[in-house]
Scaffold this motif. Structure first.
Motif, PDB file in Angstrom:
ATOM      1  N   CYS B 137       0.845  -1.197   0.000  1.00  0.00           N
ATOM      2  CA  CYS B 137       0.000   0.000   0.000  1.00  0.00           C
ATOM      3  C   CYS B 137       0.876   1.241   0.000  1.00  0.00           C
ATOM      4  CB  CYS B 137      -0.904  -0.003   1.226  1.00  0.00           C
ATOM      5  SG  CYS B 137      -1.931  -1.476   1.324  1.00  0.00           S
ATOM      6  N   THR B 138       0.279   2.378  -0.336  1.00  0.00           N
ATOM      7  CA  THR B 138       1.085   3.581  -0.470  1.00  0.00           C
ATOM      8  C   THR B 138       1.490   4.134   0.894  1.00  0.00           C
ATOM      9  OG1 THR B 138      -0.867   4.999  -0.505  1.00  0.00           O
ATOM     10  CG2 THR B 138      -0.014   4.257  -2.622  1.00  0.00           C
ATOM     11  N   VAL B 139       2.617   4.815   0.879  1.00  0.00           N
ATOM     12  CA  VAL B 139       3.099   5.536   2.058  1.00  0.00           C
ATOM     13  C   VAL B 139       2.291   6.824   2.229  1.00  0.00           C
ATOM     14  CG1 VAL B 139       5.067   6.844   2.938  1.00  0.00           C
ATOM     15  CG2 VAL B 139       5.427   4.566   1.968  1.00  0.00           C
ATOM     16  N   LEU B 140       2.046   7.513   1.135  1.00  0.00           N
ATOM     17  CA  LEU B 140       1.229   8.728   1.175  1.00  0.00           C
ATOM     18  C   LEU B 140      -0.179   8.363   1.632  1.00  0.00           C
ATOM     19  CD1 LEU B 140       2.282  10.391  -2.205  1.00  0.00           C
ATOM     20  CD2 LEU B 140       2.720  11.335   0.073  1.00  0.00           C
ATOM     21  N   THR B 141      -0.652   9.037   2.644  1.00  0.00           N
ATOM     22  CA  THR B 141      -1.957   8.717   3.228  1.00  0.00           C
ATOM     23  C   THR B 141      -2.721  10.013   3.474  1.00  0.00           C
ATOM     24  OG1 THR B 141      -0.890   6.867   4.370  1.00  0.00           O
ATOM     25  CG2 THR B 141      -3.080   7.490   5.141  1.00  0.00           C
ATOM     26  N   PRO B 142      -3.964  10.078   2.997  1.00  0.00           N
ATOM     27  CA  PRO B 142      -4.694  11.338   3.204  1.00  0.00           C
ATOM     28  C   PRO B 142      -5.080  11.531   4.670  1.00  0.00           C
ATOM     29  CG  PRO B 142      -6.077   9.722   2.076  1.00  0.00           C
ATOM     30  CD  PRO B 142      -4.716   9.104   2.205  1.00  0.00           C
ATOM     31  N   ASP B 144      -7.812  12.232   6.279  1.00  0.00           N
ATOM     32  CA  ASP B 144      -9.020  11.634   6.866  1.00  0.00           C
ATOM     33  C   ASP B 144      -8.770  10.255   7.464  1.00  0.00           C
ATOM     34  OD1 ASP B 144     -10.265  13.878   6.095  1.00  0.00           O
ATOM     35  OD2 ASP B 144     -11.594  12.948   4.608  1.00  0.00           O
ATOM     36  N   VAL B 145      -7.949   9.461   6.770  1.00  0.00           N
ATOM     37  CA  VAL B 145      -7.687   8.099   7.225  1.00  0.00           C
ATOM     38  C   VAL B 145      -6.995   8.117   8.588  1.00  0.00           C
ATOM     39  CG1 VAL B 145      -6.340   6.021   6.733  1.00  0.00           C
ATOM     40  CG2 VAL B 145      -7.556   7.200   4.880  1.00  0.00           C
ATOM     41  N   THR B 269       2.463  16.469   4.414  1.00  0.00           N
ATOM     42  CA  THR B 269       2.691  17.000   3.071  1.00  0.00           C
ATOM     43  C   THR B 269       1.336  17.312   2.457  1.00  0.00           C
ATOM     44  OG1 THR B 269       3.919  16.681   1.000  1.00  0.00           O
ATOM     45  CG2 THR B 269       2.732  14.764   1.854  1.00  0.00           C
ATOM     46  N   ILE B 271      -1.078  16.596  -1.009  1.00  0.00           N
ATOM     47  CA  ILE B 271      -1.192  15.740  -2.194  1.00  0.00           C
ATOM     48  C   ILE B 271      -1.926  16.482  -3.288  1.00  0.00           C
ATOM     49  CG2 ILE B 271      -2.004  13.511  -3.071  1.00  0.00           C
ATOM     50  CD1 ILE B 271      -1.954  12.487  -0.153  1.00  0.00           C
ATOM     51  N   LEU B 281       2.971  11.002   5.641  1.00  0.00           N
ATOM     52  CA  LEU B 281       3.667   9.751   5.383  1.00  0.00           C
ATOM     53  C   LEU B 281       3.217   8.794   6.484  1.00  0.00           C
ATOM     54  CD1 LEU B 281       7.255  11.012   4.551  1.00  0.00           C
ATOM     55  CD2 LEU B 281       5.166  11.057   3.206  1.00  0.00           C
ATOM     56  N   GLY B 288      -3.367   0.668   5.598  1.00  0.00           N
ATOM     57  CA  GLY B 288      -3.663   0.230   4.232  1.00  0.00           C
ATOM     58  C   GLY B 288      -4.262  -1.167   4.213  1.00  0.00           C
TER      59      GLY B 288
END
Lengths: 727, 727
Positions: B137-142, B144-145, B269, B271, B281, B288
């Motif tokens: 799964c991605t490292v970048l996470t929005p 809300d999660v 960061t 997006i 991050l 994920g």
């Protein structure tokens, strides 16, 4: 448009409607992602053929060359393939339960295993085979490093904003979209057939609002087509001019967007608790390798040439990502930095091993003449005739080709395209992309550039670190020349604040000037030095402050900055192309819709063997467990499917997953210990004792035997495979 | 102090100088990194023993229990080891030529290979062995999660700032440092021996400024010691009170720092091109996996239980990272999420395979009684007597133990420590850490928590996604109860804006109330519903709008949210402990300083075989190349060292790299095709034909034979190994 602004590649002498006066400014780094997809434009078939590079080409534009097919040569139904990939969880949009984030994908179990197997083969093919030094550097990178490399200033795309709804548009995409919509409207007005551009339905709906059949002047059509043909060559200002000149408006609002501004594509963050250490997520893995050069050289006991390699995630904050796995914001790269002495024509000691390998080359001369036809030529020939700059670069092109072949890329869908002279950074000698043909067109999946000494030089200059090689000379070199000796103790106090400037002027003198000055000193006991900005520009220096002598010295060491050959792999793109190249469908026995098959070579297949007990009968359990254990001992990955689905359904599911072999355990097994082995592509089966079958699988997976070999060795099994349940 | 604020774990009834009134607030997630290191404090030996948890313990505090040794049981010289690791480029500070960034390290070739081998074994031991579903799964996470998971609000440490020089201090570290300095000064004044705390010299120098021998009152000493014993239990406000109460000042400036504020440890960061999608991050790989639960369940054809697994980088923006690889800002994790039905006592079908395995357990009762002595007990016994909550948790503890053993962790330096009741999140049932003894003390390297249904529940609640299992019931379940039926067509128009509120009030009625209402409706043709906030709080509903019936229905499906057992591995910490556990030194034959050896098991050793040609004689080249090729075919990684160093030096270098086997090519080889094989730990050698040696190596690396086996099969070679050059 390149990732590095400004964009200095006007590719053809085509006179565009807006003059492109692009200066030949140094683009500090053009990496494999910067010119991702080659696009052929077919707007003006009677005009001389033009070409341009796009970040994301649509299928329509590839009409002339697109021959994306299934493995069996049939037209590829992308929608069916994508639905299958989703159903089998090869990959899935990240955070989908939260509405998703565009440009981010998660790999599910088969995608993850496929990726791991590609990486495993990559490691063996490159790192182990060539004794490369693998490093794992951090993704977090402080500002200074990427400032020096040029990314902070130039790693950008152009974006503009809708003044009404605030929508952010990638400028080149926007111009492209609006002009294409107008051309489409024109075609409709002319009663010509309009091809649908493949896009998500939401977008199409929005756009079609502005699309009424409106006929354009022939001259205008021609002008639009010319703009589109070179859309990637415009810089921000020029894109802004196009928007004004043609009054391009956002269909969603009817507004003209703001003038384009550069948007840096790096994700920014802050390292540590205070905000005074800005950092970025690396946009490539290369910089960490360059910065470790001195330590790596030492690790390699000072021996040259050598290569470092790195496999890891990189990040690019795309303005509007599209095209699935081909353009994402977080992606896996594998990069090699091969360090080589720039003297000696960059020979490679293993070049003879690959020189007969033939590649499909699309060189820059062919492209300049407007052609796209590749030439099949041995890499030895290509280096000899100068098409490819040097042996080391050629060696890696051949090795890349062999790697792609090994993992199962269709050999008829690989070509190597040379960068145009003005498409490369000024310091690069030569650069080739391995492009793979997919339903998105030719996609750049591997870049291979000769980056000269650029990277090591800029970091060394910035930090003072000696990123150089000190080579003991076989023959010491004797040098005789004029040397200046300044008596610093007296010089500084004498000239006071002007001392530094005068010293610099003295040190900057040429050998010829020094010879002259030596004579002058000999004669007058002093010399006159030209020092602009100090007094009247003439400074008198006496012999007690300065000596100029004819000196002889012997050098035993040669210092040089190595050149870098950089093969750079986009693993996600390769993975996607691999899937397309190995996909086909076959009619199901039941006669219902065609079923998908992914004919991955065993080495990359996510799972090698499916073990299928005939039914949920408990007697099968110990046999299944034993088979699993035997396969594990043989180093072969397997999965058991003991679900209640019919055997046919279970195999069919695994054909979609690309599992090459299947072992069935049935009641016969309980009697005589034999099992059947099924081959995915032919669906043919053999039957034998467990250990013989395991040995056969091992040989098949290791590639020492083919299925034909196995069929000739073990008895064929003719039992039907579909819909056997419990007897 | 935990990573999630507030910190609800006061561990002992010790009355601290500042009362700790810590509410039992839900800490939403305590991951493996949150209480990384167990610390035992030995300040008040006569007082009842107390304990606390620290992020980073210093060696001094471990005096009582530290027995960090070399593999041979000798005292570990950490400085010598670290110098060797640096020289051999196992790891290196990132961006060192730019001055470095604390908490970031790059792995050089041996570290990178060691890491890859650990991961490879991990994948085989867990994912393949247990048919886990690996995802990437991605490292970048929005935002809300991580808001839902609790990280945005609670994943923090306390920091304060020096008002004069702006220095940022981690509040607990600061209080600790100043009080310890005072205690040290007191000891000096009392003429007691002061143990040096291991720290970098720069810091020591700075601190020693404030350190004059100052005697404290006995009561004050006791108070300081009590504060230090529970330093990890204070929240920000309490740390602030301590700073004021004891007038703690930054030695660098003499100033009292500002009151502590929470500092979120996630890297932030943005997006996409607009700044309206904040992201982070990921601080762990777990989220994920939770978000993909529904797809993974489907991929697993709906079968429970199953596990997903993920290997990838995570990020934590430490305020002031120290302790080398043990506390870094970017690190590799391997996490498993095992999803299990909460009914049925979380049995595990393979538990019987591990139940006899004995572990060193430090349970919470032992810790509560102030003891640190572990009990050696079989995991079967531990689950039976309730020490470990359930079979699934116990199964993973045993599997973790087996994994650590397999990669070469010293069996006498592993223990499993149970989290205290108030150290866990409120929803967790049980949690154990695998701790490894190093020169930094006991380091938490693997966490294994039963997280109940928490994660899936919060995400499901937030998003409405059905993160549940629908299980077909073996026996349908008949349910009889009062049901309400609202006639929506009439109900809405009748009540207008109050409709929703009234409907909710009706649906919220209990079975008992409904029975009452049914009677009322039967009698009056209408009912009175209590609806606070609508009119006078009483609403009349007539029978044409609402029916209340005694209904029977049959349920065939049971829906439930699975519980999660989460083994979570910090790969960098395991790697570091593995190095320490396998390090030792041996006297060199030349009599100069002792030489380092890393006795890694072949399976994890960065390189398996070193090939050493006796000299640079060209005749050796084809033999060396052939041997490399044979080893590659056997799947064994090798390196050639044809440098000009003596054979002894070359082997010595590779002992430091942990290379288990060496093959020497000499002039005898050219005559009869025999080569010697050297074993790293004994330095003994055998000599035989090339193919026999290759076969021996393969067996050794695969673990099917021991060196003793090889010595009994092949003739011993007695030639000296050191300083043979050209004959």
């Amino acid at each position: 448009m390149k990732r590095f602004l400004p964009t200095p590649h006007l590719l053809s002498p085509l006179a565009g409607p807006i003059a492109l006066n692009l200066p030949k400014v140094a683009a500090p780094r053009v990496s494999w992602f910067s010119v991702p997809v080659r696009r052929f434009t077919a707007f003006a078939p009677s005009a001389p053929r033009t070409y341009a590079y796009a970040k994301f080409p649509t299928k329509k534009k590839y009409k002339m060359t697109t021959t994306a097919t299934t493995l069996k040569g049939e037209p590829l139904d992308k929608a069916a393939l994508e639905s299958m990939l989703r159903r089998r969880m090869f990959y899935t949009p990240s955070f989908e339960v939260y509405g998703g984030v565009s440009g981010l994908y998660d790999y599910g179990p088969p995608g993850c295993a496929l990726q791991a197997n590609i990486i495993d083969l990559w490691r063996k093919h490159f790192i182990l085979e060539e004794d490369m030094l693998e490093v794992d550097c951090t993704v977090l990178t402080p500002h200074d490093v990427l400032k020096t490399s040029g990314h902070v200033d130039k790693f950008a795309d152009w974006m503009c904003k809708d003044p009404k709804n605030g929508e952010i548009l990638r400028a080149d995409h926007f111009v492209e979209d609006v002009l294409e919509a107008r051309l489409k409207a024109d075609k409709e007005a002319r009663g010509q057939k309009v091809e649908e551009k493949e896009e998500d339905p939401k977008k199409k709906k929005k756009k079609s609002k502005g699309l009424e059949a409106v006929k354009l002047d022939d001259a205008v059509v021609k002008e639009y087509e010319e703009v589109l043909a070179q859309i990637d060559n415009y810089n921000g200002e020029q894109l802004g001019e196009l928007i004004k000149k043609y009054d391009l408006r956002n269909p969603a609002t009817g507004e003209q967007p703001s003038p384009p501004v550069a948007f840096n594509l790096m994700f920014q963050t802050s390292i540590g608790p205070s905000s005074n250490l800005p950092g970025y997520l690396r946009p490539e893995t290369a910089q960490g390798q360059f910065l470790n050069f001195a330590k790596l050289l030492e690790f390699n006991t000072g021996q040259m040439p050598f290569a470092s390699a790195s496999i890891g995630k990189s990040y690019r904050n795309e303005i509007s990502p599209r095209a699935g796995l081909l353009r994402v914001r977080e992606f896996l790269m594998a990069e090699i930095e091969h360090f080589v002495d720039p003297e000696g024509h960059k020979k490679h000691h293993r070049f003879h091993e690959v020189e007969d390998i033939e590649l499909e080359l699309l060189d820059r001369h062919t492209q300049l003449s407007g052609q796209t036809k590749t030439k099949r030529v041995s890499i030895g020939q290509a280096v000899r005739d100068g098409t490819v700059d040097n042996e080391t670069l050629g060696y890696f092109l051949a090795r890349i080709h062999l790697f792609l072949k090994k993992i199962g890329i269709d050999q008829t869908k690989i070509r190597f395209r040379q960068h145009m002279a003005n498409e490369m950074a000024h310091y690069a000698c030569d650069c080739w992309d391995a492009e793979l043909l997919t339903s998105y067109g030719w996609v750049e999946c591997v870049g291979c550039a000769d980056r000269s000494a650029y990277d090591l030089s800029v970091h060394a200059k910035k930090t003072g670190a000696p990123l150089i090689v000190r080579q003991r000379l076989d023959e010491p070199k004797t040098i005789e020349e004029w040397e200046v000796e300044i008596d610093k103790k007296k010089f500084g106090p004498f000239f006071k604040k002007d001392g530094k400037t005068i010293e610099a002027a003295i040190l900057a003198t040429t050998q010829e000037e020094r010879g002259q000055l030596a004579k002058e000193m000999e004669a007058n006991g002093k010399v006159i030095i030209n020092v602009p900005g100090v007094g009247d520009g003439k400074v008198e220096v006496s012999k007690d402050l300065l000596a100029i002598k004819w000196q002889k010295r012997v050098e035993y060491i040669r210092e040089y900055t190595p050149n870098v050959i950089e093969p750079s792999f986009g693993i996600g793109r390769i993975l996607y192309a691999l899937i397309e190249h190995n996909y086909w469908t076959r009619a199901s026995e039941g006669g219902d819709e065609a079923r998908g098959v992914l004919s991955f070579p065993p080495a990359v297949a996510p799972t090698k063997v499916l073990i299928v007990p005939l039914s949920s009968n408990k007697d099968f359990t110990p046999v299944v467990r034993k088979l699993s254990q035997m396969l594990r001992s043989a180093g072969v990955s397997s999965r058991v499917d003991d679900s209640s689905a019919s055997i046919g359904k279970r195999y069919s599911r695994n054909d979609e997953l690309g599992t090459p072999f299947g072992v069935t355990v049935d009641f016969q097994t309980l009697k005589d210990g034999t099992v059947t082995l099924r081959e995915r592509d032919s669906t043919r089966q053999v039957r034998a004792e467990e250990d013989k079958i395991i040995e056969a699988i091992r040989a098949l997976v290791e590639g020492t035997k083919t299925w034909q070999d196995i069929e000739s060795e073990l008895p064929l099994f003719e039992g039907q495979e579909v819909d056997i349940t419990v007897r």
